[in-house]
Write a protein that holds these residues in place. Sequence first.
Motif, mmCIF file in Angstrom:
data_model
loop_
_atom_site.group_PDB
_atom_site.id
_atom_site.type_symbol
_atom_site.label_atom_id
_atom_site.label_comp_id
_atom_site.label_asym_id
_atom_site.label_seq_id
_atom_site.Cartn_x
_atom_site.Cartn_y
_atom_site.Cartn_z
ATOM 1 N N ILE A 504 0.872 -1.251 0.010
ATOM 2 C CA ILE A 504 0.069 -0.109 -0.008
ATOM 3 C C ILE A 504 1.076 1.341 0.055
ATOM 4 O O ILE A 504 1.710 1.360 0.629
ATOM 5 C CB ILE A 504 -0.903 -0.008 1.186
ATOM 6 N N MET A 505 0.706 2.043 -0.844
ATOM 7 C CA MET A 505 1.394 3.291 -0.853
ATOM 8 C C MET A 505 0.775 4.321 -0.179
ATOM 9 O O MET A 505 -0.565 4.639 -0.471
ATOM 10 C CB MET A 505 1.803 3.666 -2.266
ATOM 11 N N VAL A 506 1.306 5.157 0.356
ATOM 12 C CA VAL A 506 0.710 6.353 1.527
ATOM 13 C C VAL A 506 1.390 7.627 0.820
ATOM 14 O O VAL A 506 2.466 7.757 1.043
ATOM 15 C CB VAL A 506 0.977 5.958 2.899
ATOM 16 N N THR A 507 0.558 8.637 0.578
ATOM 17 C CA THR A 507 0.957 9.700 0.239
ATOM 18 C C THR A 507 -0.014 10.808 0.489
ATOM 19 O O THR A 507 -1.000 10.728 0.403
ATOM 20 C CB THR A 507 1.426 9.662 -1.405
ATOM 21 N N GLY A 508 0.562 11.975 0.403
ATOM 22 C CA GLY A 508 -0.224 13.108 0.409
ATOM 23 C C GLY A 508 -0.688 13.845 -0.632
ATOM 24 O O GLY A 508 -1.387 15.108 -0.778
ATOM 25 N N ARG A 554 -3.855 11.743 -0.270
ATOM 26 C CA ARG A 554 -4.148 12.923 0.495
ATOM 27 C C ARG A 554 -4.274 12.435 2.070
ATOM 28 O O ARG A 554 -5.029 12.829 2.770
ATOM 29 C CB ARG A 554 -5.705 13.590 0.357
ATOM 30 N N ALA A 555 -3.224 11.457 2.248
ATOM 31 C CA ALA A 555 -3.288 11.046 3.583
ATOM 32 C C ALA A 555 -2.226 11.941 4.582
ATOM 33 O O ALA A 555 -1.211 12.240 4.327
ATOM 34 C CB ALA A 555 -2.608 9.517 3.600
ATOM 35 N N ALA A 556 -2.825 12.135 5.555
ATOM 36 C CA ALA A 556 -1.986 12.912 6.895
ATOM 37 C C ALA A 556 -1.356 11.627 7.380
ATOM 38 O O ALA A 556 -1.496 10.621 7.764
ATOM 39 C CB ALA A 556 -2.961 13.391 7.712
ATOM 40 N N PRO A 557 0.074 12.207 8.190
ATOM 41 C CA PRO A 557 0.826 11.215 8.863
ATOM 42 C C PRO A 557 0.142 10.573 10.134
ATOM 43 O O PRO A 557 0.183 9.510 10.130
ATOM 44 C CB PRO A 557 1.971 12.195 9.186
ATOM 45 N N SER A 558 -0.859 11.200 10.531
ATOM 46 C CA SER A 558 -1.575 10.816 11.785
ATOM 47 C C SER A 558 -2.609 9.513 11.213
ATOM 48 O O SER A 558 -2.892 8.662 11.940
ATOM 49 C CB SER A 558 -2.446 11.710 12.553
ATOM 50 N N GLN A 559 -2.988 9.401 9.879
ATOM 51 C CA GLN A 559 -3.840 8.448 9.443
ATOM 52 C C GLN A 559 -3.173 7.224 9.191
ATOM 53 O O GLN A 559 -3.624 6.266 8.955
ATOM 54 C CB GLN A 559 -4.480 8.950 8.288
ATOM 55 N N LYS A 560 -1.695 7.101 9.255
ATOM 56 C CA LYS A 560 -1.036 5.922 9.214
ATOM 57 C C LYS A 560 -1.283 5.032 10.192
ATOM 58 O O LYS A 560 -1.502 3.787 10.236
ATOM 59 C CB LYS A 560 0.340 6.295 9.149
ATOM 60 N N LEU A 561 -1.301 5.549 11.491
ATOM 61 C CA LEU A 561 -1.680 4.840 12.445
ATOM 62 C C LEU A 561 -3.020 4.176 12.588
ATOM 63 O O LEU A 561 -3.336 2.828 12.669
ATOM 64 C CB LEU A 561 -1.662 5.622 13.965
ATOM 65 N N THR A 562 -3.957 4.720 11.885
ATOM 66 C CA THR A 562 -5.375 3.931 11.775
ATOM 67 C C THR A 562 -5.307 2.801 10.807
ATOM 68 O O THR A 562 -5.569 2.127 10.877
ATOM 69 C CB THR A 562 -6.314 5.312 11.143
ATOM 70 N N LEU A 563 -4.599 3.169 9.791
ATOM 71 C CA LEU A 563 -3.916 2.037 8.627
ATOM 72 C C LEU A 563 -3.469 0.841 9.231
ATOM 73 O O LEU A 563 -3.745 -0.138 9.046
ATOM 74 C CB LEU A 563 -3.266 2.771 7.589
ATOM 75 N N VAL A 564 -2.588 1.231 10.127
ATOM 76 C CA VAL A 564 -1.802 -0.326 10.589
ATOM 77 C C VAL A 564 -2.734 -0.625 11.375
ATOM 78 O O VAL A 564 -2.595 -2.023 11.508
ATOM 79 C CB VAL A 564 -0.570 0.720 11.475
ATOM 80 N N ARG A 565 -3.312 0.075 12.445
ATOM 81 C CA ARG A 565 -4.377 -0.687 13.317
ATOM 82 C C ARG A 565 -5.217 -1.629 12.356
ATOM 83 O O ARG A 565 -5.777 -2.936 12.934
ATOM 84 C CB ARG A 565 -5.020 0.203 14.430
ATOM 85 N N ALA A 566 -5.786 -0.863 11.427
ATOM 86 C CA ALA A 566 -7.032 -1.560 10.987
ATOM 87 C C ALA A 566 -6.376 -2.945 10.123
ATOM 88 O O ALA A 566 -7.056 -4.082 10.105
ATOM 89 C CB ALA A 566 -7.421 -0.762 9.629
ATOM 90 N N LEU A 567 -4.936 -2.882 9.582
ATOM 91 C CA LEU A 567 -4.390 -3.805 9.045
ATOM 92 C C LEU A 567 -4.327 -5.068 9.966
ATOM 93 O O LEU A 567 -4.187 -6.182 9.855
ATOM 94 C CB LEU A 567 -3.520 -3.464 8.223
ATOM 95 N N GLN A 568 -3.758 -4.621 11.130
ATOM 96 C CA GLN A 568 -3.371 -5.671 12.041
ATOM 97 C C GLN A 568 -4.677 -6.428 12.753
ATOM 98 O O GLN A 568 -4.588 -7.559 12.946
ATOM 99 C CB GLN A 568 -2.646 -4.963 13.316
ATOM 100 N N GLU A 569 -5.765 -5.545 12.706
ATOM 101 C CA GLU A 569 -7.032 -6.258 13.339
ATOM 102 C C GLU A 569 -7.364 -7.356 12.069
ATOM 103 O O GLU A 569 -8.124 -8.209 12.551
ATOM 104 C CB GLU A 569 -8.168 -5.192 13.721
ATOM 105 N N ALA A 570 -7.157 -7.133 11.000
ATOM 106 C CA ALA A 570 -7.436 -8.030 10.001
ATOM 107 C C ALA A 570 -6.369 -9.226 9.883
ATOM 108 O O ALA A 570 -6.544 -10.183 9.217
ATOM 109 C CB ALA A 570 -7.433 -7.414 8.609
ATOM 110 N N GLY A 571 -5.183 -9.368 10.745
ATOM 111 C CA GLY A 571 -4.394 -10.398 10.753
ATOM 112 C C GLY A 571 -3.299 -10.330 10.036
ATOM 113 O O GLY A 571 -2.366 -10.976 10.043
#
Length: 828
Positions: A504-508, A554-571
């Motif tokens: 997944i590519m994350v960018t502003g 259009r991702a803010a750096p703070s939204q990376k944490l949301t992404l990481v947690r969502a992916l980890q919850e999915a295993g």
Amino acid sequence: MMRRPLPTTRLPDHWLSERGLTSAEVDERRRTWGRNDIVEVPGHSFRDLARDTAKDPMIWFLAAASALYALVGQRTEALTLLVAIVPLIAMDAFLHRRTQASTEGLHGRLAATATVVRDGTAREVPAAEVVPGELALVAQGDPFPADGVLVAGAALQADESTLTGEAYPVHKRPLAAPPEDGTQPALESEYWGFAGTRLLTGRAALRVVLTGGETVYGEIVRSAGRGSHARTPLQTAIQDLVSMLIAAAAVMCLIMAVARLRQGYGWLDALVSAVTLASAALPEEFPVVFTFFLGVGVYRLAKRQALVRRAVSVENIGRVTCICSDKTGTITEGRLRLTHLLPAPDETDGHLLRLAAIASRPEAGDPLDAAIVRAAEAAAALGDEYVLLGTFPFTEGRRRETAIVRGPAGALLAATKGAAEVVLGMAALAPAEREAWQRRVVELASGGHKVIACAWRPLDRGTSIAEEADHEYRLAGLLAFEDPVREGVAQAVRTCRDAGIHTIMVTGDHPLTAGAVAREIGLGGGAPVVISGDELEERAARGAPLSRVDVIARAAPSQKLTLVRALQEAGEIVVVTGDGVNDVPALQAADVGIAMGERGTRSAREVAAMVLLDDNFRTIVGAIREGRQLLRNLRSAFQYLLIVHIPLVITAALVPLAGYPLLYLPVHIVWLEMIIHPTALLVFQELPAAGPLGRRREPTRARFFSRGEWAVIGAVGGLLTLLVVAGYVRSVEERGNVEHGRAMALVTLTVGSAAVTAVLSRLRGWSARLVVGGSLGLAILLVQTPALAALLHLEPLHLDDWAAAVAGSLVAAALPPGLAAVFRRRSS
């Protein structure tokens, strides 16, 4: 090519000249920055070596058993056991030195002395006394004493194989002019000389910038040291397993001692039986092997430009299922170039550039601001007539930067630049004009350009500069930038996709810009799914899956944490990259947080589990390849240990409990341990192969072995157990010869160990061939030499005995459905 940040605050004003420091300046800088101790390797005195060797429980077992034999007057056996301690100590000492080999090898490549210019003269000083700001003179063939910038020299080439692993010479050149990208600009590696590397051709003047542990070399050495101390989940599980086995062994030993006494063998036999069983059952190899392999993995990752800061990353990197990577600087080169200027109808290119430069702060280190200022200077669009009065910096919420300046006639002016949709919304445009400009934004963004808009407005003289005007701006135009994709990234993305790793590519950037770059590197098979950071928040809130999402725009750096947690919850096992302070929460939450070594902030590097020296996406994929191979090697070693220990422990317990004479004497356990230890530690060190990573066939957080692998381990171990018992019982009952039975059992175990080693390692390395050949040669020597056999309470075997032991061991190693086929199918 690797870029490194240059902290110019460490350098004297005359740092680009060939002028050195004064002695007073050197003393002051040493008090500030400390000594140039690049490698702080603990001393390896005889006392340290003895202390570590004394931790081996096998040595204490032999000493205790020898004392028991001496107490009852059996001096020959006591002396034999004491002599057996010598090779065991030698092996422990060798392995102790082997675990430190990578660090000491690195230490040997450093400069011992350096030639520096102090008080106007060149003098030779210990390399540890070099300080930041020092001017070092490096002759052909000499190592660089620290990391620094080349300020003079011609026809320079360096050997950087210690850092890059590449043997070819690297061309170098001196920096001609100071960089203009702020107080910590990034310089290409061609301008740098690195500690631990050496100058191949020419003579160079090096302005020292980084010393001690802050050098690239120092970071590599310290990462190797840190890697062997931190506990990982697998290490904790191994420790729990060892604790359980020790408790079980203690109970079995007590049962053994009581049983032998009741059978009438006497207290000496009971004690020797219990101690022998304890030494056979003691699972000390598992934590030793894990720690040793962990250190090897840390060193190999460092050679791939990935510095390990937490040992858990070595374990987790091989299990990664998802990579969340920044676009700028990791997937792309991070070197923005202004390629398109689209001024408004009543504006000029020069005025558009000037306004954009007014709203830029190149000293902040933003590559976009630096690109704008460079272009403005090249076009002579900058002037000194504007005086900066105030700024409203770029933030995640505002997505723009505004500057208030006073012009040549004293008039106030506000200039702003930022996300095109934001600035267009602030401009006074007719609906038709706004739509036309939006179409231009879409057109440029679809071509992979980073697009910003610039606008301005005059301000009344009495306007307060404490508040930002956010409407009635005059649109100045659009600026479009290109950031080339790094070489090899597309192939790396393809490798990940073929291996089942979701990237997944994350960018502003604008979604269209991000989509164009994603298509170029092959995300989503060339048809990437792009969502915005706001959409990510919505999906995460309702628990929607992200398995088909390829780009977060259009991702803010703070939204990376949301992404990481969502992916980890999915295993998922998640890798995330970051370089700023705002990335710290995501770096901490990820299974493997990776900070950028070139442009990353200190806070990001300190919390990350790993640091990329070259900021390259390909390095992440290379680290995954290395991590997977580490897990494969570790599995092979553990499989070997389990297969060999099953017959050893079971026969050591069951044969005496069944009323037969002791199968193994303490010296026999020494013999077997001298085979088992080097086999587990040295044989299974295969390097990762080039080509596809291969898909993982197991769940992301599965057991270390699958059920099928456990079945094969149990079956092979069980068959070897039957062969050992059958050979021993047949010799005792039919021939009444305990010594012959012991020889048969030991030969069966030794040949079985060699056969299993050959199958698991496929005899690919010299260490595998040496260990297998040495094991068999040792068995032949000890058993077939009458004097040695008698000393070990054995009897030479006949040819048919050897044939039976070899045939049985080969059958066990090739047990259907095939040990080799089962183990070769496993993925990392």
